[in-house]
Design an enzyme around this catalytic site. Sequence first.
Site, short mmCIF file in Angstrom:
data_model
loop_
_atom_site.label_atom_id
_atom_site.label_comp_id
_atom_site.label_asym_id
_atom_site.label_seq_id
_atom_site.Cartn_x
_atom_site.Cartn_y
_atom_site.Cartn_z
N TRP A 1 -0.42 12.16 -5.59
CA TRP A 1 -0.31 12.25 -7.04
C TRP A 1 1.11 12.67 -7.39
O TRP A 1 1.71 13.52 -6.77
CB TRP A 1 -1.34 13.19 -7.64
CG TRP A 1 -1.46 14.57 -7.04
CD1 TRP A 1 -0.48 15.33 -6.46
CD2 TRP A 1 -2.66 15.34 -6.98
NE1 TRP A 1 -0.98 16.52 -6.06
CE2 TRP A 1 -2.32 16.56 -6.37
CE3 TRP A 1 -3.98 15.14 -7.41
CZ2 TRP A 1 -3.26 17.58 -6.15
CZ3 TRP A 1 -4.90 16.15 -7.20
CH2 TRP A 1 -4.55 17.35 -6.57
N ASP B 1 3.20 -1.78 -2.41
CA ASP B 1 2.85 -1.25 -3.73
C ASP B 1 2.94 -2.31 -4.81
O ASP B 1 3.29 -3.46 -4.55
CB ASP B 1 3.75 -0.05 -4.07
CG ASP B 1 3.03 0.99 -4.89
OD1 ASP B 1 2.76 0.71 -6.07
OD2 ASP B 1 2.72 2.07 -4.36
#
Length: 497
Positions: free
Chosen positions: A193, A290
């Site tokens: 995160w 990603d």
Amino acid sequence: MDAMKYNDLRDFLTLLEQQGELKRITLPVDPHLEITEIADRTLRAGGPALLFENPKGYSMPVLCNLFGTPKRVAMGMGQEDVSALREVGKLLAFLKEPEPPKGFRDLFDKLPQFKQVLNMPTKRLRGVPCQQKIVSGDDVDLNRIPIMTCWPEDAAPLITWGLTVTRGPHKERQNLGIYRQQLIGKNKLIMRWLSHRGGALDYQEWCAAHPGERFPVSVALGADPATILGAVTPVPDTLSEYAFAGLLRGTKTEVVKCISNDLEVPASAEIVLEGYIEQGETAPEGPYGDHTGYYNEVDSFPVFTVTHITQREDAIYHSTYTGRPPDEPAVLGVALNEVFVPILQKQFPEIVDFYLPPEGCSYRLAVVTIKKQYAGHAKRVMMGVWSFLRQFMYTKFVIVCDDDVNARDWNDVIWAITTRMDPARDTVLVENTPIDYLDFASPVSGLGSKMGLDATNKWPGETQREWGRPIKKDPDVVAHIDAIWDELAIFNNGKSA
């Protein structure tokens, strides 16, 4: 069942299957690379959600490409089509800055919004589906879940659609966030995160208030669509994602207290991981392919230790992949774009449209069209976009055009840039601003520059020259040619190309 309201993920899948929006794959397929390849081809062709019923080496089905089209995102939010998501944005704008009714008529007009607010509180249940089967301690083994490896150079299998539930020490409401989680052991995951995200902020506050104490965390997999989408929607900081999911669904979000901590998770979830983060325990995460289309750098993040797994008896594992757009996050971005517009318009009424092109990785470039009212207006809007919603903190490029330009048509936008801009006068550069740490083009990780392009017509004070007047056709001539067009028979079928 109301066709646009779902009690759980399975209700949603039933409707998708009825409408030809879900395909069951019975052929054995490997979660290692093969599911990604199939899902990627399907998404790029605008195909259905995919339920892999026989993933190689596992007895648990894998659901992929659930929100692979804007239509399915809208359906998940209880709407018929993407255009209706503007109404969701209007509701969020109202909740962000509610205004008291200005009279009886205004009260009547706003009554539906006030009635929807009644669905905001959660409803706690017992004996729920997500706790039909419970394993704990040494029996916990994440390797039994068909966690996908998406790309050839990925470090390890990766959980992608987990709804991470946290609560800060000084907060009433819980936070729901979607953070990818790398598998590093039978009971350990890396919680990636970013520092500004809700879960990370809750953890930082916990560490300050409770030094050395374990931070409780739970992760729900396969929640109902309203709860999943509530976690990726720009809800106001004061509003719980569970509350927003209740508004979307039209019924209160049903939750259950976890077995091992006081956090509440969606009662209808397919799988729930319960555990903790030990303060100071980190591990190197990545590399992973990603949403940028590149493998990201390795960086350290907290380790999530799983102490309990609760699930349905016949649980479905919900997953996705991220890669160069279009991918599922890019599709979500296209749909949620419609939610952003009313929120921005409430703060900046001069905004006509706002567009995040999916090829710009969903958030790195924005095109805004405005009803320009004064010199320098475009620069004010640029600054507003960068600062008003934290979702645009990492937007690198903002292009501002007049309202005669279609923000969603590159032909229009490029015409405006090349005819209404002087590079020196109309380019704004801002250095040392927050940037996504995945953006390896920035000189420093997490810190980079932003560019604003003022592609509007220039007003007195912005230029000393006579400004060009756009060419416009004579409407009488256009009407006359329309009338005789078929008679001209320029094209074989007598119609315009």
